[in-house]
Design a protein around this motif. Sequence first.
Motif, PDB file in Angstrom:
ATOM      1  N   MET A   1     -12.965  -2.556 -15.567  1.00 51.00           N
ATOM      2  CA  MET A   1     -12.854  -1.655 -14.574  1.00 51.00           C
ATOM      3  C   MET A   1     -12.592  -0.393 -15.389  1.00 51.00           C
ATOM      4  N   ASN A   2     -13.371   0.639 -14.727  1.00 53.25           N
ATOM      5  CA  ASN A   2     -13.102   2.121 -14.916  1.00 53.25           C
ATOM      6  C   ASN A   2     -11.800   2.749 -14.059  1.00 53.25           C
ATOM      7  N   ILE A   3     -10.697   2.921 -14.492  1.00 50.94           N
ATOM      8  CA  ILE A   3      -9.410   2.946 -13.927  1.00 50.94           C
ATOM      9  C   ILE A   3      -9.541   4.307 -12.923  1.00 50.94           C
ATOM     10  N   ILE A   4      -9.800   5.424 -13.860  1.00 53.68           N
ATOM     11  CA  ILE A   4      -9.805   6.828 -13.176  1.00 53.68           C
ATOM     12  C   ILE A   4     -11.047   6.814 -11.928  1.00 53.68           C
ATOM     13  N   LYS A   5     -12.032   6.240 -12.435  1.00 53.46           N
ATOM     14  CA  LYS A   5     -13.068   6.399 -11.606  1.00 53.46           C
ATOM     15  C   LYS A   5     -12.900   5.380 -10.172  1.00 53.46           C
ATOM     16  N   SER A   6     -12.075   4.192 -10.468  1.00 50.70           N
ATOM     17  CA  SER A   6     -11.657   3.455  -9.212  1.00 50.70           C
ATOM     18  C   SER A   6     -10.857   4.099  -8.477  1.00 50.70           C
ATOM     19  N   ILE A   7      -9.853   4.855  -9.065  1.00 48.96           N
ATOM     20  CA  ILE A   7      -8.897   5.699  -8.166  1.00 48.96           C
ATOM     21  C   ILE A   7      -9.475   6.752  -7.401  1.00 48.96           C
ATOM     22  N   LYS A   8     -10.448   7.737  -8.093  1.00 46.84           N
ATOM     23  CA  LYS A   8     -11.146   8.604  -7.598  1.00 46.84           C
ATOM     24  C   LYS A   8     -12.195   8.492  -6.558  1.00 46.84           C
ATOM     25  N   GLU A   9     -12.699   6.969  -6.527  1.00 50.01           N
ATOM     26  CA  GLU A   9     -13.614   6.620  -5.528  1.00 50.01           C
ATOM     27  C   GLU A   9     -13.099   5.782  -4.155  1.00 50.01           C
ATOM     28  N   ALA A  10     -11.812   5.475  -4.519  1.00 54.49           N
ATOM     29  CA  ALA A  10     -10.979   4.540  -3.444  1.00 54.49           C
ATOM     30  C   ALA A  10     -10.801   5.360  -2.167  1.00 54.49           C
ATOM     31  N   PRO A  11     -11.127   5.168  -1.022  1.00 46.67           N
ATOM     32  CA  PRO A  11     -10.652   5.695   0.081  1.00 46.67           C
ATOM     33  C   PRO A  11      -9.125   5.540   0.450  1.00 46.67           C
ATOM     34  N   ARG A  12      -8.721   4.055   0.130  1.00 44.67           N
ATOM     35  CA  ARG A  12      -7.387   3.670   0.372  1.00 44.67           C
ATOM     36  C   ARG A  12      -7.071   2.855  -0.607  1.00 44.67           C
ATOM     37  N   ALA A  13      -5.523   2.965  -0.988  1.00 46.42           N
ATOM     38  CA  ALA A  13      -4.872   1.694  -1.885  1.00 46.42           C
ATOM     39  C   ALA A  13      -3.414   1.488  -1.476  1.00 46.42           C
ATOM     40  N   ILE A  14      -3.167   0.448  -1.849  1.00 44.89           N
ATOM     41  CA  ILE A  14      -1.723   0.056  -1.859  1.00 44.89           C
ATOM     42  C   ILE A  14      -1.085   0.086  -3.037  1.00 44.89           C
ATOM     43  N   ARG A  24       6.426   7.018  -9.637  1.00 45.84           N
ATOM     44  CA  ARG A  24       5.541   7.663 -10.943  1.00 45.84           C
ATOM     45  C   ARG A  24       4.076   7.314 -10.297  1.00 45.84           C
ATOM     46  N   VAL A  25       3.628   6.212 -10.151  1.00 45.68           N
ATOM     47  CA  VAL A  25       2.169   5.739  -9.949  1.00 45.68           C
ATOM     48  C   VAL A  25       1.702   6.490  -8.772  1.00 45.68           C
ATOM     49  N   GLU A  26       2.441   6.741  -7.736  1.00 47.01           N
ATOM     50  CA  GLU A  26       1.988   7.857  -6.554  1.00 47.01           C
ATOM     51  C   GLU A  26       1.815   9.000  -6.870  1.00 47.01           C
ATOM     52  N   SER A  27       2.598   9.662  -7.524  1.00 53.50           N
ATOM     53  CA  SER A  27       2.380  11.018  -8.108  1.00 53.50           C
ATOM     54  C   SER A  27       1.091  11.183  -8.966  1.00 53.50           C
ATOM     55  N   TYR A  28       1.012  10.010  -9.916  1.00 54.96           N
ATOM     56  CA  TYR A  28      -0.214  10.058 -10.753  1.00 54.96           C
ATOM     57  C   TYR A  28      -1.724  10.308  -9.833  1.00 54.96           C
ATOM     58  N   THR A  29      -1.645   9.128  -8.980  1.00 56.87           N
ATOM     59  CA  THR A  29      -2.738   8.754  -8.350  1.00 56.87           C
ATOM     60  C   THR A  29      -3.240   9.938  -7.019  1.00 56.87           C
ATOM     61  N   GLN A  33      -6.426  11.934  -6.959  1.00 61.06           N
ATOM     62  CA  GLN A  33      -7.360  11.540  -5.662  1.00 61.06           C
ATOM     63  C   GLN A  33      -6.528  12.034  -4.531  1.00 61.06           C
ATOM     64  N   PRO A  34      -6.486  13.502  -4.371  1.00 60.44           N
ATOM     65  CA  PRO A  34      -5.501  14.114  -3.265  1.00 60.44           C
ATOM     66  C   PRO A  34      -5.667  13.421  -1.868  1.00 60.44           C
ATOM     67  N   ASN A  35      -6.986  12.912  -1.448  1.00 60.16           N
ATOM     68  CA  ASN A  35      -7.218  12.446  -0.267  1.00 60.16           C
ATOM     69  C   ASN A  35      -7.053  10.972   0.091  1.00 60.16           C
ATOM     70  N   LEU A  36      -6.335  10.496  -0.883  1.00 55.61           N
ATOM     71  CA  LEU A  36      -6.507   8.960  -0.905  1.00 55.61           C
ATOM     72  C   LEU A  36      -5.432   8.411   0.005  1.00 55.61           C
ATOM     73  N   GLN A  37      -5.748   7.578   1.091  1.00 54.39           N
ATOM     74  CA  GLN A  37      -4.898   7.196   2.071  1.00 54.39           C
ATOM     75  C   GLN A  37      -4.121   6.149   1.195  1.00 54.39           C
ATOM     76  N   LEU A  38      -2.719   6.227   1.312  1.00 52.89           N
ATOM     77  CA  LEU A  38      -1.999   5.091   0.516  1.00 52.89           C
ATOM     78  C   LEU A  38      -0.942   4.374   1.466  1.00 52.89           C
ATOM     79  N   THR A  39      -0.823   3.191   1.118  1.00 57.01           N
ATOM     80  CA  THR A  39       0.353   2.233   1.822  1.00 57.01           C
ATOM     81  C   THR A  39       1.007   1.944   0.725  1.00 57.01           C
ATOM     82  N   ARG A  40       2.475   2.052   0.693  1.00 54.37           N
ATOM     83  CA  ARG A  40       3.471   1.893  -0.167  1.00 54.37           C
ATOM     84  C   ARG A  40       4.312   0.629   0.094  1.00 54.37           C
TER      85      ARG A  40
END
Length: 365
Positions: A1-14, A24-29, A33-40
């Motif tokens: 898996m291309n980690i950076i590409k997967s994050i950039k292309e993901a509309p949502r993440a947990i 830390r991971v939230e700040s990085y991601t 991907q500033p438009n990422l919809q994130l569930t914590r």
Amino acid sequence: MNIIKSIKEAPRAIIYGQADYAARVESYTMAIQPNLQLTRLVLPLDADQPDATIFDFEQLDAMLQSENRMTLLLVAFSKKYYGQLSLKFKQMGFRKVIYYEPSVDNLLKTEFFRQYFQEQQRLFFLLRDLPDEHEAQPCSLSVYMACHIADKQLQYSPKLSKHIVPIQVGAALTEQRLTEVTDAEGENISERNSHYSEMTAFYWMWKHGKTDWLGLCHYRRLFVDLDGIAIKLARVEVDALLPLPTLCEKSVYKDYMLKHIPQVWQPLMDVMKERSPEYYQAAKEIYQDRVFYASNMCILRRNVLDDLCSWMFPIVMEVERRVGDLPDRYYNRYAGFCTERLITLYFLYNKRHWRIAHVEKIFCA
């Protein structure tokens, strides 16, 4: 898996993790991907023993069950839990899972800190990205790898670079010998290893190291591709190599107060104010920022090492004189925790004086 590409292309993440790693991971991601919809889905740390927290993973199962199995799952715990969690996520049917481990940490840090430093109009270099500036010149390198009789057995033994010099720390406190080189030879502070941890090797390296470049690592915290680093150092002009920084959740100061003994912080600041007022003034700003160089790891030219150590050790030794012994064995390593903060301060304060490049490190379980 291309980690950076997967994050950039993901509309949502947990983000599923322990509080400090997850932040830390939230700040990085979110920087990637500033438009990422994130569930914590975050489990708190034990305030008294954050590094020994025992997590109850079942308390988040109901929320995890309700999530789409094709949503990107970012898992941020200590690596020791990943076997257990991998089985859990497979049983639950999650298809896209990224585990926050050293290689991923290096990728995310590189992407994040390029942007973070640029926004602050500060330079950020990876050693490997610097163009060769001249033909290879003679360049001797020794990186001392701290080992102790209480070290845990590794699950695998990494192949060590020819530039690694194992050094036993705290050797003055035991007759058992692990390595040919010990921190108890010549001028040393080996007997104070319970306060300084690996920094008794750092002190010994300062007093006795003979090569052009000198560095410190640990038996399970190693620089990535040290042979390649040595080749590059012969072709470029830099003064110091630091591992990729760590991003504190809120600030260097608050991170210290959460993870270490609070009563040491004020003596550290008091001594710095008395002995080094210019650094004290800089510390008040730098320690409110989130950039932290962890683990006392670095690779330095001899003149940089001399300058750092002649400033740092008198400060931390005076802190040690005022604090004395602490009853808890882990917190009694406070001198080594102080030097992490002083190394961070030194290089961020001197960022325009020394040419600094960054390298990757790994943690061996």
